[in-house]
Each structure stands twice: as C-alpha cells, then as structure tokens.
Design an enzyme around this catalytic site. Structure first.
Site, PDB file in Angstrom:
ATOM      1  N   ASP A  68      55.860  65.116  23.616  1.00  0.00           N
ATOM      2  CA  ASP A  68      54.581  65.123  24.320  1.00  0.00           C
ATOM      3  C   ASP A  68      54.864  65.541  25.757  1.00  0.00           C
ATOM      4  O   ASP A  68      55.987  65.914  26.101  1.00  0.00           O
ATOM      5  CB  ASP A  68      53.879  63.759  24.229  1.00  0.00           C
ATOM      6  CG  ASP A  68      54.711  62.635  24.816  1.00  0.00           C
ATOM      7  OD1 ASP A  68      55.661  62.932  25.592  1.00  0.00           O
ATOM      8  OD2 ASP A  68      54.424  61.472  24.521  1.00  0.00           O
TER       9      ASP A  68
ATOM     10  N   ALA B  72      47.050  71.355  23.482  1.00  0.00           N
ATOM     11  CA  ALA B  72      46.041  72.274  24.019  1.00  0.00           C
ATOM     12  C   ALA B  72      45.196  71.556  25.052  1.00  0.00           C
ATOM     13  O   ALA B  72      45.140  70.326  25.068  1.00  0.00           O
ATOM     14  CB  ALA B  72      45.137  72.802  22.899  1.00  0.00           C
TER      15      ALA B  72
ATOM     16  N   TYR C 204      36.734  77.486  27.589  1.00  0.00           N
ATOM     17  CA  TYR C 204      37.698  77.031  26.573  1.00  0.00           C
ATOM     18  C   TYR C 204      37.951  78.147  25.551  1.00  0.00           C
ATOM     19  O   TYR C 204      39.099  78.495  25.249  1.00  0.00           O
ATOM     20  CB  TYR C 204      37.159  75.769  25.888  1.00  0.00           C
ATOM     21  CG  TYR C 204      37.894  75.343  24.645  1.00  0.00           C
ATOM     22  CD1 TYR C 204      39.140  74.722  24.727  1.00  0.00           C
ATOM     23  CD2 TYR C 204      37.342  75.545  23.378  1.00  0.00           C
ATOM     24  CE1 TYR C 204      39.817  74.324  23.573  1.00  0.00           C
ATOM     25  CE2 TYR C 204      37.994  75.145  22.226  1.00  0.00           C
ATOM     26  CZ  TYR C 204      39.237  74.538  22.330  1.00  0.00           C
ATOM     27  OH  TYR C 204      39.891  74.151  21.199  1.00  0.00           O
TER      28      TYR C 204
HETATM   29  P1  NDP Z   1      43.639  66.737  20.937  1.00  0.00           P
HETATM   30  O1  NDP Z   1      42.803  66.831  22.180  1.00  0.00           O
HETATM   31  O2  NDP Z   1      43.481  65.570  20.040  1.00  0.00           O
HETATM   32  O3  NDP Z   1      45.175  66.869  21.293  1.00  0.00           O
HETATM   33  C1  NDP Z   1      45.620  67.797  22.225  1.00  0.00           C
HETATM   34  C2  NDP Z   1      46.971  67.319  22.682  1.00  0.00           C
HETATM   35  O4  NDP Z   1      47.439  68.257  23.666  1.00  0.00           O
HETATM   36  C3  NDP Z   1      46.946  65.936  23.348  1.00  0.00           C
HETATM   37  O5  NDP Z   1      47.928  65.126  22.766  1.00  0.00           O
HETATM   38  C4  NDP Z   1      47.269  66.246  24.798  1.00  0.00           C
HETATM   39  O6  NDP Z   1      48.073  65.289  25.400  1.00  0.00           O
HETATM   40  C5  NDP Z   1      48.090  67.518  24.646  1.00  0.00           C
HETATM   41  N1  NDP Z   1      48.180  68.192  25.920  1.00  0.00           N
HETATM   42  C6  NDP Z   1      47.192  68.524  26.783  1.00  0.00           C
HETATM   43  N2  NDP Z   1      47.722  69.068  27.892  1.00  0.00           N
HETATM   44  C7  NDP Z   1      49.067  69.073  27.732  1.00  0.00           C
HETATM   45  C8  NDP Z   1      50.154  69.480  28.509  1.00  0.00           C
HETATM   46  N3  NDP Z   1      49.994  69.998  29.731  1.00  0.00           N
HETATM   47  N4  NDP Z   1      51.396  69.335  28.020  1.00  0.00           N
HETATM   48  C9  NDP Z   1      51.602  68.792  26.813  1.00  0.00           C
HETATM   49  N5  NDP Z   1      50.617  68.361  26.020  1.00  0.00           N
HETATM   50  C10 NDP Z   1      49.358  68.500  26.479  1.00  0.00           C
HETATM   51  O7  NDP Z   1      43.350  68.097  20.151  1.00  0.00           O
HETATM   52  P2  NDP Z   1      43.366  68.382  18.593  1.00  0.00           P
HETATM   53  O8  NDP Z   1      44.537  67.736  17.958  1.00  0.00           O
HETATM   54  O9  NDP Z   1      42.006  68.131  18.062  1.00  0.00           O
HETATM   55  O10 NDP Z   1      43.550  69.979  18.624  1.00  0.00           O
HETATM   56  C11 NDP Z   1      44.683  70.634  18.070  1.00  0.00           C
HETATM   57  C12 NDP Z   1      44.468  72.124  18.137  1.00  0.00           C
HETATM   58  O11 NDP Z   1      43.301  72.494  17.425  1.00  0.00           O
HETATM   59  C13 NDP Z   1      44.281  72.687  19.557  1.00  0.00           C
HETATM   60  O12 NDP Z   1      44.922  73.919  19.647  1.00  0.00           O
HETATM   61  C14 NDP Z   1      42.776  72.886  19.664  1.00  0.00           C
HETATM   62  O13 NDP Z   1      42.463  73.897  20.598  1.00  0.00           O
HETATM   63  C15 NDP Z   1      42.444  73.276  18.244  1.00  0.00           C
HETATM   64  N6  NDP Z   1      41.077  73.022  17.852  1.00  0.00           N
HETATM   65  C16 NDP Z   1      40.542  71.772  18.015  1.00  0.00           C
HETATM   66  C17 NDP Z   1      39.235  71.527  17.671  1.00  0.00           C
HETATM   67  C18 NDP Z   1      38.627  70.175  17.843  1.00  0.00           C
HETATM   68  O14 NDP Z   1      37.462  69.990  17.440  1.00  0.00           O
HETATM   69  N7  NDP Z   1      39.326  69.184  18.390  1.00  0.00           N
HETATM   70  C19 NDP Z   1      38.384  72.588  17.091  1.00  0.00           C
HETATM   71  C20 NDP Z   1      39.066  73.856  16.946  1.00  0.00           C
HETATM   72  C21 NDP Z   1      40.358  74.043  17.308  1.00  0.00           C
HETATM   73  P3  NDP Z   1      47.477  63.987  26.112  1.00  0.00           P
HETATM   74  O15 NDP Z   1      47.099  63.091  24.978  1.00  0.00           O
HETATM   75  O16 NDP Z   1      48.618  63.497  26.919  1.00  0.00           O
HETATM   76  O17 NDP Z   1      46.319  64.478  26.921  1.00  0.00           O
END
Ligand code: NDP
Length: 304
Positions: A33, A63, A128
């Site tokens: 992470d 993301a 986004y």
């Molecule tokens: P989440 O928001 O649940 O998870 C995103 C993760 O990215 C979090 O754990 C966050 O960490 C981490 N993150 C953010 N910034 C950083 C950073 N600078 N360095 C390292 N980690 C970071 O998203 P999802 O699991 O739902 O999404 C997964 C993928 O699917 C993404 O690519 C998203 O764009 C895509 N997607 C998601 C949709 C949705 O409805 N959620 C719809 C369509 C696509 P922390 O917890 O520390 O913030």
C-alpha cells in the site's frame, strides 16, 4: 510466479490479495500500500520498488477514485491515475513483465443506450475519467504486455460503496431518492479478482502475448441505481428482518436531482464479449455477486 500487487487495501486490492496468493504459489506475492513502498504519488520511489522486486506480473489496483474531489484536484488525480501507471508500464516493459491495470466506464460520455465496445470512441465528461483514459493510453504506449480491464460500479464487502450506503440509509430514513436515469452493471471486487487471476494464469504462459490488450469486464445484465438500491434493500430485509429498517419508500429521481461536482455518464453499459471470448470466461448476472456480498455483510453483523 512473482507478482507485485499495488493498492492492496482498496476494494479490488483486498480481493486480489486473496485470489492471487495461490497463483503466485512458490513464487512470491508482494502486496503493497502507499505506506509500504507502494506510493503511486512518489514516481521515482515507485520505479525503484519495481526494479528491486523484479516481478513477472504487476497488478495495479491503486487509483485516485474520489470522482467529485478530482474536479478540484486534477493534478493529484493525474499523478495517480496517469503518470504512475506510465512509470509502471515503462518498468514492466524493461523487465518483460505483464502489467494488469483497471480502468472505468467513465472514459465514455454516456450517450446512447448500446453497451460500449472497446473500439468505441472515448470522451470522458469529468476529470476522473480524463485521468483514467490518459493512464490507459500511457500504458498502451509504453508496455507491450498489458491487460487494461475497464469495469463499472464496483462494490465489495469491505470499503465504501453505493450498496453499503443504501444499507445504512435504509435504517436511518423512511424515504430514499435514488437516480433512475444512469444505467450500468454493479461489479463485485471478488469477480474482478477471480477473472484477473484466471487471465494472468493464461497470459503468463509462453506464446500468449496476443492476449495483451484492453478489455471490458463487468458483471452481466444492466440496471439503474434505483433498481440496484431496491434490489439491495429488498434482499437485505429478507435476509435480516430483525434489523431496524426505517425505509418505506424508494423514489426514482433523475440525475438532475443531485448536484455533484463531477458529471456522471447516463450509459455505463459495457459490452464484455471480447473478454469472455478471449479468456473463455462466463460472466454471471450482477445480482449473483451482490447477493453474495449482502449475505457476507449482513450475516456477520449482529442484530441491533
Ligand atoms: P478503492 O478506492 O477502494 O481503492 C483504491 C486504492 O488506491 C485505495 O486502497 C487507496 O489507498 C489506493 N491509493 C490511492 N492513492 C494512492 C497512492 N498515492 N499510492 C498508493 N495507493 C493509493 O478503489 P476500487 O478498489 O474500487 O478501484 C479499483 C480500480 O477500479 C481503480 O483503478 C478504479 O479506478 C477502478 N474502478 C473503480 C470503480 C468503482 O466504482 N469504485 C468503477 C470503475 C473502475 P488508501 O486506502 O490509502 O486511500
């Protein structure tokens, strides 16, 4: 197989950590992470991490997903969603590794009613979506062995998502208003992780480079947020009649009833036939995963 997973604490990241472990087998699954060497905002450190670990597969589940906040933080969103994937793509290319990355239905403008094909023109209507599209293009430009999986309306038992918000509101309010003019398919993190694992298993075999590319990956069928909320609440009431449900009325409203910083597409339907054919996978209807998630969330919660 040595696999590097980034974003292990997100909805999809958590499901991937469980699903990828058996695939890594006697190799190694390194799940990071932002506080353990996997910060996508530190591009140089990110490159160093990949160079040191030398994975055969990189799976990027991290993301910038705060869709409304991205409107006022476009540079931060671009850093995480476009520039960091570019770094991963270049490092993967140098290693001959595979890069698996997730993108979104928000790369489209949401016009029409037909499910979007991978070959359809993109035209994001919010920051986004713009940053996620740039991330796709940078990966395609710099890494041959890539799988970009566009998905929609993601939910999981862990983390914040629409279904869990509806469960909470249904216990607090008698009347809910929910958008009924945006269409898509709720897609579970578990399904994404299962399909990702199967796809990696296939592409990592010798001679599978022709499978590289962009794919739509979403659960089957289609619904609106209003129908989805009604399904979630109806199912939840049946599973846990002992919960203090307050909701009496779930009213359908147009998108214009909610003022948000970012615009959302009306048509988020994704045509998934390319992925199903290429990998020999059948995607279940969206209700199946939602019902499984509800059973998991609700049966582990004591009654109030
Ligand atoms: P989440 O928001 O649940 O998870 C995103 C993760 O990215 C979090 O754990 C966050 O960490 C981490 N993150 C953010 N910034 C950083 C950073 N600078 N360095 C390292 N980690 C970071 O998203 P999802 O699991 O739902 O999404 C997964 C993928 O699917 C993404 O690519 C998203 O764009 C895509 N997607 C998601 C949709 C949705 O409805 N959620 C719809 C369509 C696509 P922390 O917890 O520390 O913030």
């Amino acid at each position: 197989m040595k696999i590097l997973l980034l974003g292990k604490n997100g909805q999809v990241g958590q499901a991937l950590e469980r699903a990828l472990a058996p695939l890594a087998g006697s190799g190694e699954l390194v799940a990071l992470d932002r506080s353990s060497g996997g910060d996508l905002a530190s591009l140089q450190a990110l490159a160093e991490t990949v160079r040191q670990l030398r994975p055969q597969v990189i799976v990027n589940a991290a993301a910038y997903t705060a869709v409304d906040k991205a409107e006022s933080e476009p540079e931060q969103a671009r850093l995480i969603n476009a520039l960091a994937p570019e770094v991963l793509a270049k490092e993967a290319q140098a290693l001959g590794a595979w890069l698996v990355h997730y993108s979104t239905d928000y790369v489209f403008d949401g016009s029409g009613t037909r499910p979007w094909l991978e070959t359809d023109a993109t035209a994001p209507i919010n920051v986004y979506g713009q940053t996620k599209l740039e991330g796709e293009r940078l990966i395609q430009a710099h890494c041959t062995r890539h799988l970009i999986l566009r998905t929609s309306w993601v939910y999981a038992a862990h983390g914040s998502n629409f279904a869990k918000t509806m469960l909470k509101l249904a216990q607090e309010r008698e009347r809910l208003t929910v958008i009924d003019d945006q269409w898509g398919a709720p897609t579970g993190a578990e399904l994404l992780a299962t399909v990702t694992t199967a796809a990696i298993g296939q592409v990592s075999r010798a001679g599978s480079d022709s499978l590289a590319g962009l794919y739509h990956l979403a659960a089957g069928g289609e619904t609106t947020w209003h129908q989805y909320a009604s399904h979630v609440i109806g199912r939840a009431k049946a599973l846990r009649p002992d919960f203090p449900w307050a909701v009496q009325d779930i009213a359908p409203v147009p998108s214009s009833a909610f003022v948000t910083a970012a615009r959302r597409p009306h048509n988020s339907r994704l045509d998934t036939r390319k992925l199903q054919a290429a990998f020999g996978i059948n995607l279940p209807g969206w209700q199946q995963g939602v019902d499984e998630m509800l059973a998991q969330v609700l049966t582990s919660t004591p009654s109030k």
